[in-house]
Design a protein around this motif. Structure first.
Motif, PDB file in Angstrom:
ATOM      1  N   SER A  73       1.018  -1.058  -0.148  1.00 56.19           N
ATOM      2  CA  SER A  73      -0.441  -0.127   0.015  1.00 56.19           C
ATOM      3  C   SER A  73       1.031   0.960  -0.339  1.00 56.19           C
ATOM      4  N   LEU A  74       1.583   1.139   0.632  1.00 55.44           N
ATOM      5  CA  LEU A  74       3.012   2.599   0.611  1.00 55.44           C
ATOM      6  C   LEU A  74       3.220   2.237  -0.456  1.00 55.44           C
ATOM      7  N   TYR A  75       3.848   1.530  -1.018  1.00 52.97           N
ATOM      8  CA  TYR A  75       4.349   1.737  -2.846  1.00 52.97           C
ATOM      9  C   TYR A  75       3.441   2.754  -3.505  1.00 52.97           C
ATOM     10  N   ALA A  76       1.877   2.002  -3.760  1.00 56.67           N
ATOM     11  CA  ALA A  76       0.326   2.554  -3.972  1.00 56.67           C
ATOM     12  C   ALA A  76       0.443   4.264  -3.772  1.00 56.67           C
ATOM     13  N   ALA A  77       0.659   4.253  -2.538  1.00 58.75           N
ATOM     14  CA  ALA A  77       0.751   5.410  -1.941  1.00 58.75           C
ATOM     15  C   ALA A  77       1.720   6.656  -1.914  1.00 58.75           C
ATOM     16  N   THR A  78       2.979   6.542  -2.159  1.00 56.05           N
ATOM     17  CA  THR A  78       4.008   7.576  -2.164  1.00 56.05           C
ATOM     18  C   THR A  78       4.850   7.444  -2.837  1.00 56.05           C
ATOM     19  N   ASN A  79       4.773   6.569  -4.039  1.00 58.41           N
ATOM     20  CA  ASN A  79       5.634   6.503  -5.687  1.00 58.41           C
ATOM     21  C   ASN A  79       5.273   8.067  -5.883  1.00 58.41           C
ATOM     22  N   PRO A  80       6.192   8.188  -5.927  1.00 53.04           N
ATOM     23  CA  PRO A  80       6.177   9.913  -6.591  1.00 53.04           C
ATOM     24  C   PRO A  80       5.546  10.043  -8.362  1.00 53.04           C
ATOM     25  N   LEU A  81       6.178   8.819  -8.917  1.00 54.57           N
ATOM     26  CA  LEU A  81       5.293   8.695 -10.216  1.00 54.57           C
ATOM     27  C   LEU A  81       3.897   8.504 -10.331  1.00 54.57           C
ATOM     28  N   HIS A  82       3.101   7.828  -9.019  1.00 54.94           N
ATOM     29  CA  HIS A  82       1.649   7.880  -8.623  1.00 54.94           C
ATOM     30  C   HIS A  82       0.764   9.012  -8.164  1.00 54.94           C
ATOM     31  N   THR A  83       2.081   9.460  -7.667  1.00 53.31           N
ATOM     32  CA  THR A  83       1.152  10.491  -6.947  1.00 53.31           C
ATOM     33  C   THR A  83       1.106  12.119  -8.432  1.00 53.31           C
ATOM     34  N   TYR A  84       1.948  11.900  -8.759  1.00 58.59           N
ATOM     35  CA  TYR A  84       1.972  13.891 -10.016  1.00 58.59           C
ATOM     36  C   TYR A  84       0.593  12.170 -11.194  1.00 58.59           C
ATOM     37  N   VAL A  85       0.413  10.717 -11.007  1.00 54.81           N
ATOM     38  CA  VAL A  85      -0.417  10.653 -12.049  1.00 54.81           C
ATOM     39  C   VAL A  85      -2.146  10.594 -11.724  1.00 54.81           C
ATOM     40  N   SER A  86      -1.826  10.605 -10.187  1.00 56.83           N
ATOM     41  CA  SER A  86      -3.166  10.167  -9.666  1.00 56.83           C
ATOM     42  C   SER A  86      -4.052  11.910 -10.580  1.00 56.83           C
ATOM     43  N   ASN A  87      -3.451  12.365 -10.097  1.00 55.51           N
ATOM     44  CA  ASN A  87      -4.088  13.858 -10.403  1.00 55.51           C
ATOM     45  C   ASN A  87      -4.725  13.421 -11.605  1.00 55.51           C
ATOM     46  N   GLU A  88      -4.314  13.357 -12.645  1.00 50.02           N
ATOM     47  CA  GLU A  88      -4.564  13.132 -13.926  1.00 50.02           C
ATOM     48  C   GLU A  88      -5.170  11.883 -14.829  1.00 50.02           C
ATOM     49  N   LEU A  89      -5.305  10.785 -13.363  1.00 46.62           N
ATOM     50  CA  LEU A  89      -5.857   9.695 -13.652  1.00 46.62           C
ATOM     51  C   LEU A  89      -7.533  10.674 -13.407  1.00 46.62           C
ATOM     52  N   ALA A  90      -7.681  11.438 -11.748  1.00 53.99           N
ATOM     53  CA  ALA A  90      -8.777  11.540 -11.183  1.00 53.99           C
ATOM     54  C   ALA A  90      -9.614  12.399 -12.441  1.00 53.99           C
ATOM     55  N   ARG A  91      -8.965  13.462 -13.205  1.00 52.07           N
ATOM     56  CA  ARG A  91      -9.406  14.393 -14.128  1.00 52.07           C
ATOM     57  C   ARG A  91      -9.432  14.029 -15.097  1.00 52.07           C
ATOM     58  N   LEU A  92      -9.002  12.538 -15.656  1.00 55.11           N
ATOM     59  CA  LEU A  92      -9.695  11.903 -16.771  1.00 55.11           C
ATOM     60  C   LEU A  92     -10.664  11.195 -16.545  1.00 55.11           C
ATOM     61  N   ALA A  93     -11.128  11.177 -15.560  1.00 57.05           N
ATOM     62  CA  ALA A  93     -12.701   9.958 -15.211  1.00 57.05           C
ATOM     63  C   ALA A  93     -13.837  11.087 -14.927  1.00 57.05           C
ATOM     64  N   SER A  94     -13.389  12.594 -14.125  1.00 57.87           N
ATOM     65  CA  SER A  94     -13.984  13.418 -14.675  1.00 57.87           C
ATOM     66  C   SER A  94     -15.023  14.047 -15.546  1.00 57.87           C
ATOM     67  N   GLU A  95     -13.354  14.414 -16.830  1.00 58.63           N
ATOM     68  CA  GLU A  95     -14.055  14.751 -18.034  1.00 58.63           C
ATOM     69  C   GLU A  95     -14.809  13.828 -18.906  1.00 58.63           C
ATOM     70  N   THR A  96     -14.160  12.562 -18.284  1.00 55.96           N
ATOM     71  CA  THR A  96     -15.046  11.659 -18.915  1.00 55.96           C
ATOM     72  C   THR A  96     -16.034  10.908 -18.660  1.00 55.96           C
ATOM     73  N   GLY A  97     -16.166  10.772 -17.941  1.00 57.81           N
ATOM     74  CA  GLY A  97     -17.313   9.843 -16.835  1.00 57.81           C
ATOM     75  C   GLY A  97     -16.798   8.434 -17.499  1.00 57.81           C
ATOM     76  N   TYR A  98     -15.354   8.001 -17.712  1.00 53.03           N
ATOM     77  CA  TYR A  98     -14.785   6.512 -17.681  1.00 53.03           C
ATOM     78  C   TYR A  98     -13.977   6.192 -16.937  1.00 53.03           C
ATOM     79  N   THR A  99     -13.466   4.685 -16.793  1.00 56.57           N
ATOM     80  CA  THR A  99     -12.766   5.148 -15.723  1.00 56.57           C
ATOM     81  C   THR A  99     -11.175   4.982 -15.761  1.00 56.57           C
ATOM     82  N   ALA A 100     -10.490   5.324 -15.266  1.00 57.71           N
ATOM     83  CA  ALA A 100      -9.039   5.595 -15.765  1.00 57.71           C
ATOM     84  C   ALA A 100      -7.975   4.835 -14.883  1.00 57.71           C
TER      85      ALA A 100
END
Lengths: 272, 272
Positions: A73-100
């Motif tokens: 869980s720590l890997y998923a929560a703290t990897n800098p990659l996923h930290t920066y990417v998670s904003n993009e996931l939320a934005r993609l899901a919100s803009e399209t309604g699809y799962t990112a």
């Protein structure tokens, strides 16, 4: 050297467990690792004492324990990659309604790290920790498109490739044709290739040297019959992956603190 | 003995990483573990080679790697407990529209293992791997209610307890009063105690000896002002926990294969 070997054995023991064999006896593990029973028991005791393994109350078989889950869980929560990417996931899901989704390449497979659920009544198909042949997924193909031919040969071979459905690509030649298109266009498509009825578009997040760090994708049940809309979705994912790439590159140069302490300065930097 | 110690050190090294310190240098880890630099470097090399750690491209700091994530995902996917409980989570979420959680007790804390999202526009508050003081959560309190006083003393102490909001319980005496009610009623409530605005009802899944294995909960933003509805939700979670307890008890006696190969026979057994 001796010390490192013991740790290697302990890690091999941990990674011997799988979805197909989630619980094993001492005898099974001893056979699997080709080590003496004494050594295996000592390793098991050590791993269980630290919570990395637990024993079934029923028959004393070993299985993965809570400490391993916490570490994962720590890997998923703290990897800098996923930290920066998670904003993009939320934005993609919100803009399209699809799962990112975000996933990483692990040899010839993609490991799903996390997803952001869309608003539409689309079912979850993949979840954190799921593994799929990379060439059956949009985010996997997008990452493969950024590897050298030599690397592709090493992980996929040059002949048949592993598929999941009748629509999965069957050979390296088929894949290579698609990879050339993906390089040109910046995003990949997988339609019915990992699961029938599911279409996805994906793009790769790169490091400063152009190597793929992870892939982003949007998946949906309904194939958009309007080609313009389809290409819009691909561009959206591509843009999200490019923004993430810029952030990761910035992180690699200037570090984590610089990014998080002044988001204002950061966004100005990225914009220029 | 020598061998196990090296593995212990490797595991201590892995668990030295946290959300607050996701990346560390060799020097930081050497100081932390109070070991020689040579030993730490050897352990780091071994853990990194197996993918349990990775190095930042920027400054060579170490952080948790993909192999740890895969192992953690395996825990969530294959632990028999969670396999049996996940059906109940889905059922609770579907019957109520609220988000359902499963968590386990880890000393004085609860670790969230997974959740099943409800239909209502309720925000996620906790996700897999999140840790909360057990006494601030409904599923945590439900599990604490099944521990002996001696065990409670050992993990929580006898005086002040750790809270998260102004509404969190402040002392063991407050908690003990609630635990008595929970034992009577079968389910627990936490209102604004882990996060302001969030109410949850929870119940414990037990093993054959009556010890708590995990806790289930339903969380919602709106406090149901109708007391009858509130108690309905509590009963729903309690019933779900009881069904999961029956399945786990059956599993402990007869094993995994017996359960999965004949679900018909199983449900008949459980019904009687």
């Amino acid at each position: 050297m001796e010390r490192a070997q013991t740790v290697e054995r302990a890690l091999l023991l941990l990674t011997a467990f799988s979805e197909d064999e989630p619980e094993m006896t001492v005898a099974e593990l001893t056979r699997r690792l080709k080590l003496s029973r004494t050594i295996v028991v000592r390793l098991l005791d050590t791993l269980a004492a630290a919570g990395f393994l637990e024993r079934s109350a029923r028959d004393g078989r070993y299985r993965i324990g809570l400490a391993a889950f916490k570490l994962g869980s720590l890997y998923a929560a703290t990897n800098p990659l996923h930290t920066y990417v998670s904003n993009e996931l939320a934005r993609l899901a919100s803009e399209t309604g699809y799962t990112a989704y975000v996933g990483v390449l692990d040899q010839a497979e993609v490991v799903i790290i996390s997803h952001h659920e869309g608003r539409l009544p689309v079912r979850f198909v993949w979840t954190a920790g799921d593994r799929l042949p990379a060439a059956t997924t949009a985010l996997g193909k997008a990452m493969l498109a950024h590897l050298e031919t030599q690397q592709l040969d090493a992980i996929l071979g040059t002949d048949q490739i592993r598929g999941l459905t009748e629509r999965s690509l069957a050979t390296r030649a088929d894949l290579d044709r698609q990879l050339a298109e993906i390089r040109e266009r910046g995003w990949a498509v997988a339609q019915d290739e990992s699961a029938v009825g599911i279409t996805a578009v994906g793009a790769a997040v790169l490091n400063g040297n152009g190597a793929p760090l992870c892939g982003l994708s949007l998946s949906f049940l309904d194939y958009p019959h309007d080609p313009a809309r389809f290409s819009d979705l691909g561009s959206l994912v591509h843009q999200a992956a490019q923004r993430a790439t810029e952030r990761v590159t910035y992180y690699e140069r200037y570090g984590h603190r610089a990014v998080t302490t002044s988001s204002k300065r950061r966004s100005r930097f990225i914009a220029t």
